[in-house]
Motif scaffolding. Structure first.
Motif, PDB file in Angstrom:
ATOM      1  N   GLY A 192     -42.427  37.942  48.641  1.00  0.00           N
ATOM      2  CA  GLY A 192     -43.870  37.940  48.403  1.00  0.00           C
ATOM      3  C   GLY A 192     -44.276  38.655  47.137  1.00  0.00           C
ATOM      4  N   VAL A 193     -43.432  39.548  46.633  1.00  0.00           N
ATOM      5  CA  VAL A 193     -43.743  40.234  45.382  1.00  0.00           C
ATOM      6  C   VAL A 193     -43.730  39.230  44.226  1.00  0.00           C
ATOM      7  CG1 VAL A 193     -43.005  42.031  43.774  1.00  0.00           C
ATOM      8  CG2 VAL A 193     -42.821  42.399  46.235  1.00  0.00           C
ATOM      9  N   ALA A 194     -42.858  38.252  44.323  1.00  0.00           N
ATOM     10  CA  ALA A 194     -42.843  37.199  43.291  1.00  0.00           C
ATOM     11  C   ALA A 194     -43.952  36.197  43.568  1.00  0.00           C
ATOM     12  CB  ALA A 194     -41.492  36.502  43.275  1.00  0.00           C
ATOM     13  N   CYS A 195     -43.981  35.679  44.789  1.00  0.00           N
ATOM     14  CA  CYS A 195     -44.980  34.686  45.164  1.00  0.00           C
ATOM     15  C   CYS A 195     -44.996  34.584  46.681  1.00  0.00           C
ATOM     16  CB  CYS A 195     -44.628  33.324  44.540  1.00  0.00           C
ATOM     17  SG  CYS A 195     -45.770  32.024  45.031  1.00  0.00           S
ATOM     18  N   ALA A 196     -46.187  34.597  47.264  1.00  0.00           N
ATOM     19  CA  ALA A 196     -46.288  34.579  48.733  1.00  0.00           C
ATOM     20  C   ALA A 196     -45.806  33.251  49.313  1.00  0.00           C
ATOM     21  CB  ALA A 196     -47.731  34.836  49.158  1.00  0.00           C
ATOM     22  N   ILE A 197     -45.842  32.196  48.519  1.00  0.00           N
ATOM     23  CA  ILE A 197     -45.508  30.865  49.051  1.00  0.00           C
ATOM     24  C   ILE A 197     -44.058  30.778  49.546  1.00  0.00           C
ATOM     25  CG2 ILE A 197     -45.295  28.431  48.446  1.00  0.00           C
ATOM     26  CD1 ILE A 197     -47.758  28.951  46.597  1.00  0.00           C
ATOM     27  N   PRO A 198     -43.061  31.069  48.698  1.00  0.00           N
ATOM     28  CA  PRO A 198     -41.693  31.057  49.241  1.00  0.00           C
ATOM     29  C   PRO A 198     -41.483  32.137  50.285  1.00  0.00           C
ATOM     30  CG  PRO A 198     -41.696  31.877  46.990  1.00  0.00           C
ATOM     31  CD  PRO A 198     -43.069  31.348  47.258  1.00  0.00           C
ATOM     32  N   GLY A 199     -42.229  33.253  50.161  1.00  0.00           N
ATOM     33  CA  GLY A 199     -42.106  34.323  51.146  1.00  0.00           C
ATOM     34  C   GLY A 199     -42.498  33.853  52.538  1.00  0.00           C
ATOM     35  N   MET A 206     -55.348  29.393  47.558  1.00  0.00           N
ATOM     36  CA  MET A 206     -55.336  28.258  48.488  1.00  0.00           C
ATOM     37  C   MET A 206     -53.922  27.717  48.699  1.00  0.00           C
ATOM     38  SD  MET A 206     -56.963  25.233  46.207  1.00  0.00           S
ATOM     39  CE  MET A 206     -56.150  24.606  44.740  1.00  0.00           C
ATOM     40  N   SER A 207     -53.029  27.942  47.726  1.00  0.00           N
ATOM     41  CA  SER A 207     -51.645  27.484  47.899  1.00  0.00           C
ATOM     42  C   SER A 207     -51.009  28.212  49.076  1.00  0.00           C
ATOM     43  CB  SER A 207     -50.834  27.748  46.629  1.00  0.00           C
ATOM     44  OG  SER A 207     -51.489  27.197  45.518  1.00  0.00           O
ATOM     45  N   GLY A 222     -50.693  22.245  39.390  1.00  0.00           N
ATOM     46  CA  GLY A 222     -50.731  23.534  40.081  1.00  0.00           C
ATOM     47  C   GLY A 222     -49.784  23.597  41.259  1.00  0.00           C
ATOM     48  N   VAL A 223     -49.395  22.437  41.777  1.00  0.00           N
ATOM     49  CA  VAL A 223     -48.414  22.393  42.864  1.00  0.00           C
ATOM     50  C   VAL A 223     -46.999  22.368  42.287  1.00  0.00           C
ATOM     51  CG1 VAL A 223     -47.546  21.025  44.790  1.00  0.00           C
ATOM     52  CG2 VAL A 223     -50.003  21.147  44.367  1.00  0.00           C
ATOM     53  N   VAL A 224     -46.795  21.464  41.346  1.00  0.00           N
ATOM     54  CA  VAL A 224     -45.447  21.232  40.822  1.00  0.00           C
ATOM     55  C   VAL A 224     -44.919  22.455  40.068  1.00  0.00           C
ATOM     56  CG1 VAL A 224     -44.093  19.759  39.262  1.00  0.00           C
ATOM     57  CG2 VAL A 224     -45.864  18.759  40.708  1.00  0.00           C
ATOM     58  N   ILE A 225     -45.822  23.211  39.444  1.00  0.00           N
ATOM     59  CA  ILE A 225     -45.375  24.342  38.620  1.00  0.00           C
ATOM     60  C   ILE A 225     -44.643  25.402  39.434  1.00  0.00           C
ATOM     61  CG2 ILE A 225     -47.442  25.786  38.811  1.00  0.00           C
ATOM     62  CD1 ILE A 225     -47.199  26.204  35.744  1.00  0.00           C
ATOM     63  N   PHE A 226     -44.866  25.442  40.757  1.00  0.00           N
ATOM     64  CA  PHE A 226     -44.200  26.437  41.601  1.00  0.00           C
ATOM     65  C   PHE A 226     -42.773  26.028  41.980  1.00  0.00           C
ATOM     66  CE2 PHE A 226     -48.632  27.720  42.591  1.00  0.00           C
ATOM     67  CZ  PHE A 226     -48.526  29.067  42.306  1.00  0.00           C
ATOM     68  N   ILE A 227     -42.410  24.768  41.738  1.00  0.00           N
ATOM     69  CA  ILE A 227     -41.108  24.280  42.199  1.00  0.00           C
ATOM     70  C   ILE A 227     -39.939  25.106  41.668  1.00  0.00           C
ATOM     71  CG2 ILE A 227     -39.490  22.342  42.017  1.00  0.00           C
ATOM     72  CD1 ILE A 227     -41.784  20.465  42.469  1.00  0.00           C
ATOM     73  N   GLU A 286     -46.013  18.833  51.772  1.00  0.00           N
ATOM     74  CA  GLU A 286     -46.850  19.362  52.853  1.00  0.00           C
ATOM     75  C   GLU A 286     -48.006  20.180  52.293  1.00  0.00           C
ATOM     76  OE1 GLU A 286     -46.589  18.616  56.015  1.00  0.00           O
ATOM     77  OE2 GLU A 286     -44.831  17.372  55.701  1.00  0.00           O
ATOM     78  N   ALA A 287     -47.677  21.250  51.544  1.00  0.00           N
ATOM     79  CA  ALA A 287     -48.740  22.114  51.013  1.00  0.00           C
ATOM     80  C   ALA A 287     -49.496  21.420  49.883  1.00  0.00           C
ATOM     81  CB  ALA A 287     -48.142  23.418  50.515  1.00  0.00           C
ATOM     82  N   GLY A 288     -48.798  20.590  49.126  1.00  0.00           N
ATOM     83  CA  GLY A 288     -49.410  19.968  47.951  1.00  0.00           C
ATOM     84  C   GLY A 288     -50.631  19.134  48.271  1.00  0.00           C
ATOM     85  N   LYS A 289     -50.627  18.480  49.423  1.00  0.00           N
ATOM     86  CA  LYS A 289     -51.776  17.632  49.783  1.00  0.00           C
ATOM     87  C   LYS A 289     -53.044  18.464  49.898  1.00  0.00           C
ATOM     88  CE  LYS A 289     -49.398  15.964  53.270  1.00  0.00           C
ATOM     89  NZ  LYS A 289     -48.927  15.259  54.460  1.00  0.00           N
ATOM     90  N   VAL A 290     -52.926  19.624  50.548  1.00  0.00           N
ATOM     91  CA  VAL A 290     -54.102  20.473  50.729  1.00  0.00           C
ATOM     92  C   VAL A 290     -54.539  21.076  49.400  1.00  0.00           C
ATOM     93  CG1 VAL A 290     -54.982  22.503  51.945  1.00  0.00           C
ATOM     94  CG2 VAL A 290     -53.343  21.002  53.070  1.00  0.00           C
ATOM     95  N   ILE A 291     -53.566  21.527  48.616  1.00  0.00           N
ATOM     96  CA  ILE A 291     -53.887  22.145  47.328  1.00  0.00           C
ATOM     97  C   ILE A 291     -54.619  21.154  46.432  1.00  0.00           C
ATOM     98  CG2 ILE A 291     -52.877  23.092  45.212  1.00  0.00           C
ATOM     99  CD1 ILE A 291     -50.584  24.150  46.996  1.00  0.00           C
ATOM    100  N   LEU A 292     -54.124  19.928  46.394  1.00  0.00           N
ATOM    101  CA  LEU A 292     -54.749  18.908  45.552  1.00  0.00           C
ATOM    102  C   LEU A 292     -56.178  18.629  46.012  1.00  0.00           C
ATOM    103  CD1 LEU A 292     -54.489  16.839  43.300  1.00  0.00           C
ATOM    104  CD2 LEU A 292     -53.548  15.233  44.956  1.00  0.00           C
TER     105      LEU A 292
END
Length: 710
Positions: free
Chosen positions: A398-405, A671-672, A347-352, A520-526
């Protein structure tokens, strides 16, 4: 007897690289360090620091990239970092040497900061970068004249084309940095007695350091409280006007710089031509059309290109999960790894791919000089809502994904505008909400044409996206009234010439941003993925054993595959209902009943906190569909037949479905994103406030919607 001596520790020389924004600082940093870089944060602030290690002729060096700044008069969090690093003794980031990068075509502006550094007494060398641009503008710089006046080494470079970079390496290997003679006499501005007292009290090397501390030390909470109180007290005793002193220093410094530039620079004037491209990109109508056309192309490309590697990643992790399940003996550990840890990492890696591509495109727009035009275009439209021209990039992302936004908001230097942008970006309807919208719209909105032209379902979908934009603007306006800062908000951007991007820098940016997200974010997501798995997999032992025993008894009495599948689906549904997360769903039922939701929808709300799209798969499992959750038609048909036992009406009627859609427009439920906000704001305070606000807003708007349609 041989006497043993203690080993001598050799300190690695630290070099800080500093300069105005857009002078090629990052290109030089990347050239020297390559991929040997790491991102951290300055202690106590949200600004990132980029450090790198490299060696020349066997000598190791550490390079620190300071935020771009125009002077040592800090107005923003970024700029106060330069003041702190360069002017505070005992600071762990304090460099041994400073490499100042100046845009050769903007000599006066660069010399303002350079001469402040000289007066500060740092070991300095100056790079007159972008020499190719100066040549195009018919500017000739007499470096020797500058050297005679400033007394520090000066090199001409064109970092993008690697011209002069070997000389830079030689300069560093020979540690050819110098402390120049003071450029201005600061005692013409500040009383000598005041400077002497501070210099003696704090053991400072020169009076300009003392002036910098009384002028800006009070803004830096990193300075000991005792020192800040002393500075405030002594300044008050002298009844000294700091603002007036800064103005006088600026006048004095620019007067001397103008004299120096007159001697050191020859400019052959030519009629100034406006770029033909700017006539299009900055046009009050066509400029906006071009910008939105570019955005459409970028996001369409991201979706098209990213979907392929994302499918690969999804398949690889699914196969890995299956492989682990088949190879390890069945048990809690195997299920935790196969159903919790591996999907969590997946779920973390798929956003790369999405993150790397988006930041790659942003880097290209920045490198070509177009991004400055976009900021200039959008600034006047964003200001009334407390946003900055640069906020347009995170919001559209953010329309695509809030994370890179959210990650893109770091380009905004003003703290207040950056915080507003980070806090409102998740309200833009991201692609993860789309599966929820499509299923629920299909259930409740007829597939008919309005006025024989507009499809009602498409209109409903547009309405949800518009609602998200409305939420962004209203929330931003409220935050503008609430958040306070002493930083001045202004747009200072220059329009650099159009250039081809430097592809190695684009590649490094893509790698850096992806690494930052994963580590950074991956630790919390996992961690949250594992917690959700445990809550959904376990419940009170007596209840769970009873369900399993009943299922085994039913299975032992049939050999029909259809019945076996139905029993297994029903058993999974019962296990989930009686799991801890199921119990939580029951517990929150009274709270969500006013929105038209039952406890089953409540479970889906809890599990979809992992990601919004999880709502569909959870609801499918709970309602014992047992079919391919990606088959939306099957899910829609089955959900359409669900009846509320209490009311006898359809569970997913118009009121409930519209209420749910509105809830997902405003709710955080990801949560991501939460993890990335935590990472960008360097703490849990803002993510918690953001989650509470968005959840409260989602609840209120969903309640109003349910009351209107029921």
């Amino acid at each position: 007897m041989t006497e043993l001596s203690a080993p001598i520790s050799i300190k690695t020389p630290k070099i800080a690289i500093i300069g105005n924004p857009n002078v090629g600082k990052s290109t030089i940093f990347n050239f020297l360090t390559g991929l040997n870089q790491k991102i951290g944060n300055y202690p106590g602030v949200t600004v990132d620091k980029k450090t790198g290690a490299f060696s020349i002729e066997g000598q190791a060096f550490e390079l620190l990239d300071l935020p771009g700044t125009y002077s040592l008069f800090p107005n923003s969090e970024d700029e106060i970092i330069a003041h702190r690093v360069l002017n505070q003794g005992g600071n762990e980031d304090r460099p041994d040497f400073v490499l100042m990068v100046i845009d050769s075509s903007q000599l006066s502006r660069g010399l303002f900061l350079a001469t402040q550094l000289i007066d500060l007494g740092v070991n300095l060398a100056i790079l007159l970068n972008m020499s190719d641009l100066a040549e195009k503008k018919n500017i000739e710089i007499r470096s020797y004249e500058l050297f005679k006046c400033l007394g520090v080494p000066i090199l001409n470079t064109d970092a993008r084309n690697l011209k002069g970079m070997d000389q830079v390496k030689n300069l560093i290997s020979q540690k050819n940095f110098s402390k120049g003679k003071p450029f201005i006499d600061i005692t013409q501005v500040v009383p000598l007695d005041l400077l002497s007292k501070i210099q003696d009290h704090l053991k400072l090397d020169n009076p300009y350091q003392a002036y910098q501390l009384i002028r800006f030390g009070g803004k830096d909470p990193h300075l000991p409280e005792e020192t800040r109180n002393y500075l405030e007290s002594i300044t008050s005793d002298f009844n000294f006007d700091l603002e007036e002193a800064q103005l006088e220093e600026t006048k004095l410094r620019y007067k001397k710089i103008t004299e120096l530039v007159t001697r050191a620079m020859i400019k052959r004037e030519e009629p100034k031509k406006k770029s033909q491209l700017d006539r299009i990109t900055l046009h009050p109508v066509i400029g906006y059309l071009v910008f939105f056309a570019i955005l459409v192309v970028i996001f369409q490309t991201i979706f098209t290109w990213a979907s392929v590697p994302m499918d690969w990643i999804d398949g690889i992790f699914a196969d890995l999960s299956t492989f682990i399940s088949s190879k390890l003996p069945d048990g809690p550990l195997a299920r935790l790894i196969a159903e919790g840890v591996i999907p969590g990492i997946g779920g973390v890696v798929i956003f790369i791919p999405q993150i790397a591509l988006l930041f790659g495109f942003l880097a290209i727009l920045e490198d070509t000089g177009y991004m400055s035009r976009v900021v200039f275009l959008m600034d006047r439209w964003m200001r009334p809502f407390g946003l900055h021209g640069k906020s347009i990039v995170p919001l559209v992302s953010g329309v695509a994904c809030a994370i890179p936004g959210v990650m893109a908001a770091r380009n905004i230097s003003n703290w207040k505008e950056k915080m507003i942008t980070i806090l409102v970006t998740p309200l833009m309807s991201c692609s993860a909400r789309l599966p929820v919208y499509i299923i629920l719209i299909g259930l409740t909105v007829p597939d008919e044409l309005l006025f024989g032209l507009i499809n009602l379902q498409a209109l409903a979908l547009f309405g949800l996206y518009f609602l998200g934009v409305l939420g962004v603007l209203v929330t931003a306006f409220l935050l503008k009234l609430i958040l306070k800062t002493s930083e001045k908000s202004f747009l200072m951007t220059e329009l650099p010439p159009y250039r081809l991007p430097r592809w190695s820098d684009v590649g490094i940016t893509m790698i850096e941003k992806s690494k930052t997200f994963v580590f950074e974010a991956g630790k919390v997501i996992l961690a949250i993925s594992i917690i959700l798995w445990v809550l959904a997999s376990y419940g009170p032992p007596a209840r769970m054993d009873e369900i399993r025993a009943s299922a085994e008894q039913q299975l032992s009495q049939t050999t029909d595959e259809g019945e076996i599948e139905a029993i297994e689906a029903e058993t999974n549904s019962l296990l989930l209902e009686n799991s801890f997360i199921g119990i939580m769903g029951r517990a929150i039922e009274p709270a969500i009943k006013p929105l038209g939701y039952d406890w089953k929808i409540g479970i889906s709300l809890i599990t979809s906190f992992a990601a919004r799209e999880v709502f569909i798969s959870t609801i499918a499992t709970i309602y014992s569909i047992g079919a391919d959750v990606e088959d939306e038609l099957t899910i829609r048909q089955k959900l359409d037949h669900q009846v509320n036992a209490a009311t006898g009406e359809k569970t997913f009627n118009k009121a409930t479905s519209f209420s749910l859609m509105v809830f997902y427009v405003f709710a955080m439920q990801c949560m991501s994103t939460l993890a990335v906000v935590k990472r960008e704001t360097k703490g849990w305070k803002w993510p918690i406030i953001q989650t509470l606000y968005m959840s409260g807003l989602a609840y209120l708007m969903a309640f109003i919607t349910y009351q209107i349609f029921s």
